[in-house]
Write a protein that holds these residues in place. Sequence first.
Motif, PDB file in Angstrom:
ATOM      1  N   GLY A 107       0.793  -1.235  -0.121  1.00  0.00           N
ATOM      2  CA  GLY A 107       0.111   0.008   0.034  1.00  0.00           C
ATOM      3  C   GLY A 107       0.766   1.184   0.044  1.00  0.00           C
ATOM      4  N   LEU A 108       2.043   1.194   0.641  1.00  0.00           N
ATOM      5  CA  LEU A 108       2.901   2.165   0.485  1.00  0.00           C
ATOM      6  C   LEU A 108       3.515   2.715  -0.691  1.00  0.00           C
ATOM      7  N   GLU A 109       3.629   1.775  -1.244  1.00  0.00           N
ATOM      8  CA  GLU A 109       4.149   1.916  -2.858  1.00  0.00           C
ATOM      9  C   GLU A 109       3.203   2.540  -3.617  1.00  0.00           C
ATOM     10  N   ARG A 110       1.931   2.054  -3.652  1.00  0.00           N
ATOM     11  CA  ARG A 110       1.018   2.459  -4.203  1.00  0.00           C
ATOM     12  C   ARG A 110       0.255   3.920  -3.847  1.00  0.00           C
ATOM     13  N   GLN A 111       0.307   4.132  -2.636  1.00  0.00           N
ATOM     14  CA  GLN A 111       0.062   5.497  -2.079  1.00  0.00           C
ATOM     15  C   GLN A 111       1.202   6.597  -2.709  1.00  0.00           C
ATOM     16  N   LEU A 112       2.424   6.287  -2.406  1.00  0.00           N
ATOM     17  CA  LEU A 112       3.504   7.199  -2.684  1.00  0.00           C
ATOM     18  C   LEU A 112       3.303   7.508  -4.125  1.00  0.00           C
ATOM     19  N   ARG A 113       2.993   6.787  -4.987  1.00  0.00           N
ATOM     20  CA  ARG A 113       2.612   7.129  -6.396  1.00  0.00           C
ATOM     21  C   ARG A 113       1.426   7.428  -6.854  1.00  0.00           C
ATOM     22  N   ALA A 114       0.409   7.769  -5.898  1.00  0.00           N
ATOM     23  CA  ALA A 114      -0.694   8.443  -6.098  1.00  0.00           C
ATOM     24  C   ALA A 114      -1.953   7.395  -6.982  1.00  0.00           C
ATOM     25  N   LYS A 115      -1.562   6.185  -6.532  1.00  0.00           N
ATOM     26  CA  LYS A 115      -2.181   5.168  -7.353  1.00  0.00           C
ATOM     27  C   LYS A 115      -3.493   4.558  -6.229  1.00  0.00           C
ATOM     28  N   PRO A 116      -4.649   3.960  -6.944  1.00  0.00           N
ATOM     29  CA  PRO A 116      -5.745   3.893  -5.977  1.00  0.00           C
ATOM     30  C   PRO A 116      -5.013   2.481  -5.118  1.00  0.00           C
ATOM     31  N   VAL A 117      -5.885   2.307  -4.163  1.00  0.00           N
ATOM     32  CA  VAL A 117      -5.324   1.269  -3.094  1.00  0.00           C
ATOM     33  C   VAL A 117      -4.408   1.522  -2.516  1.00  0.00           C
ATOM     34  N   GLY A 118      -4.289   2.334  -1.263  1.00  0.00           N
ATOM     35  CA  GLY A 118      -3.172   2.904  -0.517  1.00  0.00           C
ATOM     36  C   GLY A 118      -3.095   1.968   0.515  1.00  0.00           C
ATOM     37  N   ILE A 119      -2.387   2.441   1.745  1.00  0.00           N
ATOM     38  CA  ILE A 119      -1.931   1.595   2.765  1.00  0.00           C
ATOM     39  C   ILE A 119      -3.279   0.959   3.189  1.00  0.00           C
ATOM     40  N   ARG A 120      -4.261   1.870   3.500  1.00  0.00           N
ATOM     41  CA  ARG A 120      -5.406   1.205   4.351  1.00  0.00           C
ATOM     42  C   ARG A 120      -6.204   0.254   3.738  1.00  0.00           C
ATOM     43  N   THR A 121      -6.332   0.553   2.578  1.00  0.00           N
ATOM     44  CA  THR A 121      -7.155  -0.545   1.723  1.00  0.00           C
ATOM     45  C   THR A 121      -6.394  -1.674   1.541  1.00  0.00           C
ATOM     46  N   SER A 122      -4.942  -1.559   1.242  1.00  0.00           N
ATOM     47  CA  SER A 122      -4.290  -2.837   1.219  1.00  0.00           C
ATOM     48  C   SER A 122      -4.235  -3.804   2.203  1.00  0.00           C
ATOM     49  N   SER A 123      -4.036  -2.848   3.590  1.00  0.00           N
ATOM     50  CA  SER A 123      -4.154  -3.759   4.721  1.00  0.00           C
ATOM     51  C   SER A 123      -5.443  -4.426   5.004  1.00  0.00           C
ATOM     52  N   LEU A 124      -6.324  -3.798   4.822  1.00  0.00           N
ATOM     53  CA  LEU A 124      -7.830  -4.237   4.913  1.00  0.00           C
ATOM     54  C   LEU A 124      -8.020  -5.452   4.150  1.00  0.00           C
ATOM     55  N   ILE A 125      -7.522  -5.452   2.752  1.00  0.00           N
ATOM     56  CA  ILE A 125      -7.618  -6.331   2.132  1.00  0.00           C
ATOM     57  C   ILE A 125      -6.903  -7.832   2.331  1.00  0.00           C
ATOM     58  N   VAL A 126      -5.524  -7.630   2.816  1.00  0.00           N
ATOM     59  CA  VAL A 126      -4.907  -8.746   3.299  1.00  0.00           C
ATOM     60  C   VAL A 126      -5.159  -9.391   4.587  1.00  0.00           C
ATOM     61  N   LEU A 127      -5.756  -8.342   5.656  1.00  0.00           N
ATOM     62  CA  LEU A 127      -6.239  -8.822   6.855  1.00  0.00           C
ATOM     63  C   LEU A 127      -7.588  -9.582   6.749  1.00  0.00           C
ATOM     64  N   GLY A 128      -8.341  -8.827   5.936  1.00  0.00           N
ATOM     65  CA  GLY A 128      -9.684  -9.545   5.619  1.00  0.00           C
ATOM     66  C   GLY A 128      -9.694 -10.757   5.140  1.00  0.00           C
ATOM     67  N   THR A 129      -8.714 -11.080   4.222  1.00  0.00           N
ATOM     68  CA  THR A 129      -8.556 -12.347   3.390  1.00  0.00           C
ATOM     69  C   THR A 129      -8.249 -13.382   4.303  1.00  0.00           C
ATOM     70  N   TYR A 130      -7.047 -12.935   5.164  1.00  0.00           N
ATOM     71  CA  TYR A 130      -6.540 -13.877   6.226  1.00  0.00           C
ATOM     72  C   TYR A 130      -7.475 -14.231   7.299  1.00  0.00           C
ATOM     73  N   ALA A 131      -8.572 -13.420   7.669  1.00  0.00           N
ATOM     74  CA  ALA A 131      -9.443 -13.666   8.790  1.00  0.00           C
ATOM     75  C   ALA A 131     -10.410 -14.708   8.072  1.00  0.00           C
ATOM     76  N   PHE A 132     -10.862 -14.392   6.663  1.00  0.00           N
ATOM     77  CA  PHE A 132     -11.807 -15.675   6.253  1.00  0.00           C
ATOM     78  C   PHE A 132     -11.097 -16.784   5.983  1.00  0.00           C
ATOM     79  N   ILE A 133      -9.837 -16.904   5.806  1.00  0.00           N
ATOM     80  CA  ILE A 133      -9.310 -18.258   5.468  1.00  0.00           C
ATOM     81  C   ILE A 133      -9.208 -18.891   7.039  1.00  0.00           C
ATOM     82  N   ILE A 134      -8.736 -18.299   8.036  1.00  0.00           N
ATOM     83  CA  ILE A 134      -8.719 -18.855   9.399  1.00  0.00           C
ATOM     84  C   ILE A 134     -10.051 -19.309   9.708  1.00  0.00           C
TER      85      ILE A 134
END
Length: 167
Positions: A30-57
Amino acid sequence: MFMDLATLFSIAPLRWPDIGAAILAGSIVGLERQLRAKPVGIRTSSLIVLGTYAFIILSIEVTNAVADPSRIIGQVVTGIGFLGAGVMLSKEGVVVGVTSAATIWMLAAIGVSIGVAGPLVAIKLAVIVVIILYGVDILESSFTSLTRGVHGKYTGWKQRVKKDVNK
């Protein structure tokens, strides 16, 4: 009546180290995306990874004769496609956001890897994703032949109008 601290902070079957890894891996990408002003920054990226992990477990917890956790992975892959489709747009005949959509797809894979292969694998994958995203930009800057056709940078309609006027 009172709970001890271990019970109070327990999030079983999820694990705090895995949650930390999910947030870290999502933040790396997310930091890479946010520093380059792309969609899906730090918050969104972290939430996608965290949500996916939670669904799997959580899907592993409901495993029985009729429930199969691998089906949840398939559903995550399908569902995450909708998020990816949301960042892709067509502007003046040029499709933009495909890399962001692919990044979202990889973020989900990183979340799955925390639950299946462990947090260290997920962090390594996040670093590989950033190397690809940043490394290809370096290659494109060095070799103009890599930016021809659909791989050219979209500069917006103003630049396109200037080119058409100068013809």
